[in-house]
Design a protein around this motif. Sequence first.
Motif, PDB file in Angstrom:
ATOM      1  N   ASP A   1       0.829  -1.208   0.000  1.00 42.92           N
ATOM      2  CA  ASP A   1       0.000   0.000   0.000  1.00 42.92           C
ATOM      3  C   ASP A   1       0.860   1.254   0.000  1.00 42.92           C
ATOM      4  N   MET A   2       1.924   1.257   0.786  1.00 42.20           N
ATOM      5  CA  MET A   2       2.793   2.427   0.863  1.00 42.20           C
ATOM      6  C   MET A   2       3.459   2.697  -0.481  1.00 42.20           C
ATOM      7  N   ILE A   3       3.926   1.658  -1.136  1.00 44.93           N
ATOM      8  CA  ILE A   3       4.592   1.839  -2.433  1.00 44.93           C
ATOM      9  C   ILE A   3       3.608   2.352  -3.470  1.00 44.93           C
ATOM     10  N   ILE A   4       2.369   1.856  -3.431  1.00 51.88           N
ATOM     11  CA  ILE A   4       1.370   2.272  -4.420  1.00 51.88           C
ATOM     12  C   ILE A   4       0.909   3.702  -4.168  1.00 51.88           C
ATOM     13  N   LYS A   5       0.584   4.029  -2.929  1.00 51.16           N
ATOM     14  CA  LYS A   5       0.035   5.347  -2.622  1.00 51.16           C
ATOM     15  C   LYS A   5       1.087   6.447  -2.719  1.00 51.16           C
ATOM     16  N   ASP A   6       2.284   6.180  -2.225  1.00 47.43           N
ATOM     17  CA  ASP A   6       3.318   7.209  -2.178  1.00 47.43           C
ATOM     18  C   ASP A   6       4.225   7.214  -3.400  1.00 47.43           C
ATOM     19  N   GLY A   7       4.052   6.244  -4.299  1.00 45.11           N
ATOM     20  CA  GLY A   7       4.902   6.210  -5.487  1.00 45.11           C
ATOM     21  C   GLY A   7       6.354   5.910  -5.176  1.00 45.11           C
ATOM     22  N   GLN A   8       6.595   5.068  -4.172  1.00 45.05           N
ATOM     23  CA  GLN A   8       7.963   4.741  -3.786  1.00 45.05           C
ATOM     24  C   GLN A   8       8.517   3.632  -4.686  1.00 45.05           C
ATOM     25  N   PRO A   9       9.823   3.613  -4.901  1.00 41.34           N
ATOM     26  CA  PRO A   9      10.425   2.546  -5.723  1.00 41.34           C
ATOM     27  C   PRO A   9      10.421   1.217  -4.976  1.00 41.34           C
ATOM     28  N   PHE A  10      10.433   0.125  -5.745  1.00 40.42           N
ATOM     29  CA  PHE A  10      10.455  -1.203  -5.128  1.00 40.42           C
ATOM     30  C   PHE A  10      11.723  -1.419  -4.312  1.00 40.42           C
ATOM     31  N   SER A  11      12.825  -0.822  -4.720  1.00 41.15           N
ATOM     32  CA  SER A  11      14.098  -1.018  -4.028  1.00 41.15           C
ATOM     33  C   SER A  11      14.115  -0.402  -2.643  1.00 41.15           C
ATOM     34  N   MET A  12      13.087   0.353  -2.286  1.00 44.42           N
ATOM     35  CA  MET A  12      13.064   0.965  -0.966  1.00 44.42           C
ATOM     36  C   MET A  12      13.067  -0.089   0.133  1.00 44.42           C
ATOM     37  N   VAL A  13      12.455  -1.257  -0.121  1.00 40.96           N
ATOM     38  CA  VAL A  13      12.377  -2.293   0.914  1.00 40.96           C
ATOM     39  C   VAL A  13      13.749  -2.867   1.232  1.00 40.96           C
ATOM     40  N   GLU A  14      14.730  -2.646   0.366  1.00 42.13           N
ATOM     41  CA  GLU A  14      16.084  -3.126   0.605  1.00 42.13           C
ATOM     42  C   GLU A  14      17.006  -2.013   1.084  1.00 42.13           C
ATOM     43  N   GLY A  15      16.454  -0.824   1.291  1.00 44.14           N
ATOM     44  CA  GLY A  15      17.260   0.274   1.811  1.00 44.14           C
ATOM     45  C   GLY A  15      17.646   0.054   3.260  1.00 44.14           C
ATOM     46  N   GLU A  16      18.802   0.526   3.626  1.00 48.46           N
ATOM     47  CA  GLU A  16      19.316   0.293   4.980  1.00 48.46           C
ATOM     48  C   GLU A  16      18.449   0.971   6.031  1.00 48.46           C
ATOM     49  N   GLY A  17      18.028   2.205   5.763  1.00 45.39           N
ATOM     50  CA  GLY A  17      17.214   2.911   6.745  1.00 45.39           C
ATOM     51  C   GLY A  17      15.872   2.253   6.971  1.00 45.39           C
ATOM     52  N   PHE A  18      15.226   1.798   5.884  1.00 51.19           N
ATOM     53  CA  PHE A  18      13.914   1.167   6.005  1.00 51.19           C
ATOM     54  C   PHE A  18      14.012  -0.161   6.749  1.00 51.19           C
ATOM     55  N   THR A  19      15.011  -0.967   6.414  1.00 49.07           N
ATOM     56  CA  THR A  19      15.163  -2.256   7.094  1.00 49.07           C
ATOM     57  C   THR A  19      15.500  -2.076   8.570  1.00 49.07           C
ATOM     58  N   ASN A  20      16.309  -1.073   8.910  1.00 44.41           N
ATOM     59  CA  ASN A  20      16.607  -0.817  10.321  1.00 44.41           C
ATOM     60  C   ASN A  20      15.370  -0.368  11.082  1.00 44.41           C
ATOM     61  N   LEU A  21      14.531   0.435  10.423  1.00 41.81           N
ATOM     62  CA  LEU A  21      13.300   0.882  11.068  1.00 41.81           C
ATOM     63  C   LEU A  21      12.398  -0.301  11.399  1.00 41.81           C
ATOM     64  N   LEU A  22      12.195  -1.194  10.436  1.00 43.67           N
ATOM     65  CA  LEU A  22      11.340  -2.352  10.691  1.00 43.67           C
ATOM     66  C   LEU A  22      11.975  -3.308  11.688  1.00 43.67           C
ATOM     67  N   LYS A  23      13.287  -3.387  11.714  1.00 44.27           N
ATOM     68  CA  LYS A  23      13.951  -4.257  12.684  1.00 44.27           C
ATOM     69  C   LYS A  23      13.718  -3.764  14.103  1.00 44.27           C
ATOM     70  N   ILE A  24      13.684  -2.445  14.275  1.00 46.72           N
ATOM     71  CA  ILE A  24      13.408  -1.889  15.603  1.00 46.72           C
ATOM     72  C   ILE A  24      11.943  -2.092  15.969  1.00 46.72           C
ATOM     73  N   LEU A  25      11.052  -1.873  14.999  1.00 41.68           N
ATOM     74  CA  LEU A  25       9.624  -2.032  15.279  1.00 41.68           C
ATOM     75  C   LEU A  25       9.262  -3.479  15.540  1.00 41.68           C
ATOM     76  N   ASP A  26       9.849  -4.400  14.794  1.00 42.40           N
ATOM     77  CA  ASP A  26       9.526  -5.814  14.955  1.00 42.40           C
ATOM     78  C   ASP A  26      10.728  -6.640  14.519  1.00 42.40           C
ATOM     79  N   PRO A  27      11.528  -7.110  15.457  1.00 43.25           N
ATOM     80  CA  PRO A  27      12.752  -7.841  15.087  1.00 43.25           C
ATOM     81  C   PRO A  27      12.484  -9.149  14.349  1.00 43.25           C
ATOM     82  N   LEU A  28      11.303  -9.754  14.545  1.00 44.14           N
ATOM     83  CA  LEU A  28      11.030 -11.049  13.941  1.00 44.14           C
ATOM     84  C   LEU A  28      10.527 -10.952  12.509  1.00 44.14           C
ATOM     85  N   TYR A  29      10.132  -9.763  12.084  1.00 41.20           N
ATOM     86  CA  TYR A  29       9.567  -9.621  10.740  1.00 41.20           C
ATOM     87  C   TYR A  29      10.688  -9.580   9.708  1.00 41.20           C
TER      88      TYR A  29
END
Length: 714
Positions: free
Chosen positions: A221-249
């Motif tokens: 949903d975020m990629i579709i609504k905000d027009g973000q590139p697919f490679s964002m999910v492999e960005g260091e900042g994004f992965t660190n954010l999700l790791k802090i929010l949920d380490p198991l995801y």
Amino acid sequence: MVRPKTAENEEDQRRQELVGKQEIPETFPIKEELEEQSVKQEEEQMQVSVSESSAVCMKTEESSQGEDISSETLVHTQTEGDTGHSSGTDNDDDWGDPMSYSVCVQIPPLSPGPSLNQENPGTLQIKEEPEEPSVKQEEEQLQLGKKRSMVWEHFDLTKPNKVRCMLCTQVLSYTNNTSSMLRHLRARHNTDQSQPSTTGPSNSGHYPDMSKKMLDEAIVDMIIKDGQPFSMVEGEGFTNLLKILDPLYKVPCHKTVKTMVEERYQQKKKKAEGELKKASAVSLTADMWTSRNMDAYLGVTCHYLSDNFELSTILLGVQYFPVTHTAAHITEAGSTMMAEWGIADKVCAMVTDGARNIVESVNCLSIQNIHCFAHLLNHVVKKSISQTSELDTMRSKARKIVGHFKSSCTAKKKLAITQSNMGMPQVKLVQEVETRWNSTFAMFQRMYEQREPLGAALASLTSTSNLTSFSAEDYDAINQCLKVLRPFNQATAELCGEARVLGSKVIPITKMLTHAITVECNQMDDGVGAILATHLKNNVKEKMSGLEKVTSLSLATILDPRFKEVAFCSPSNAQAAVERLSRECASLIELRTQGEVQPQPSPAPSDDNNLWALLDSHVVAQQTSRASHSATEEIQRYLKEQHIPRCEDPLKYWESHKIQYPNLWRLAQKYLCIPASSVPCERIFSKAGELVSRRRCRLKPSTVEKLLFLNKNM
């Protein structure tokens, strides 16, 4: 206990008097047997409880039979929380009976046992027991001691026997088990806590499928609504954010996200196809667009009235168009798209920008073409400005002045300081956009408002020798032109500001513009403003007078309960529109009648069939006459009704009057779904420009189409 004074207890009385006078000796002569017995009792009690007092009080009293004072000895020990009273209270005054006395006995050190006080060797030093735990400590111990059940991630222990749900704040009883909490989560929140929690990490070491699916969908949903590139999910900042929010995801890779976008596209497209099947009539808007990669696209949007009579829009597609933009190629692409969506026989009109190749393709598809009113209005105003030579010269001069303040930091700062010194708001100048006439209006309006600080700033700048400010006469001419153009600016803002503008507004807006420009021509003196008003009046008459004869627009205006016949400039055009509506309504009634009447068996062919030909023709004519009469009666009842306020929604009116006017209601579904302009399609391309950015310039055209489809149809 108070004893009576008798001869038998004289010695006892004498001792009580000595105690009252504090003359009793420091030690009391007691027999050695009694002392040894007291010491043994004290030692035994110290072995049972560590919290015994350091003083041992001996109390003797004489029995009621007159026994000797030494015949009965009672040994009392005072411990914490136990005073020896039958009442069980901690009141010190209960020991203050004036008829009783106590004697302190020095006890030698015992070994093993509590150590003696060094300062006072005659007293025992015994460690005090810790106080009983408080309620808060008990709750903390209970929190630490509770089982590691997943339900505790949704409940909070408020009391030792009460828990509160953190999802709905309901309070439940707690009896050292989680059964009631599990039942509450399953019944109220549809949550199965037999699996690990969906809100955070668990001790099981794996992540629940349901929770992972929800997070994956949120990323899509975020990629579709905000027009973000697919490679964002492999960005260091994004992965660190999700790791802090949920380490198991585990964040999916960009290929997985792209696959999920494809699946979402198929689901949404299937749902949109189902909605279009329910629509009785649709209208289309179409336009061409070229990306920064020089890839051409054909965009088509579909407009229809939903089941609850609301105007809905679906993006049919942004199709890659690698071939030349000829009418034949556009016709082929449009025909394929309509067949794919199953709406070829439902399209009543198509709104375009008036490009020749697109208009020819619409005619080839046997669809009525409607010129976009926003483009038509823009063309009329731009042509009128270019025909007014003095205004066109001032426009070029204004563009140069604004361009200098947009490109020079010194000029920009000087203008801001001048505005502040004059007590005016610090606003920037507006530059004109060549393709939008209303930007010209905004540029002149801002310059007229800031004419004083703008003139002072230009005069103080030494690098503007080739730029001269407008004179007072120039500003007067600009003000006159702004007054003439203001109704056109309001119309443009209304067409572009609303999410969906019905085509029924086109004829009323044309009438209001014609009236406004006629008044300005009659009232304005000679000058640049009067010349501009004359050109506008002529161009409006030339380009817009024929709109009242466009079938779809005229019928939509009649079917709009806000306007009806009063929106037409020409009464004859209004009467012609009512007659066309009557014919369509009669045809609809006749079709419904034929569908309701059971078909009669055909007579056997014979030579006397011509005998009934005249009668059959009379029956058909009578049915047609009745249908025409019914249609005329229904339309006349509708036209005699009072107009609804202009601010109300005409679609809501027809939703509430569909039983009263059943045939007109069906025609309203057909003609009130036509938009006034192709702005919805242009908004698609504005989003496409943001999507195909420098970061995403390598997107495939098929991916661009799917992302735009999902963005507009979510």
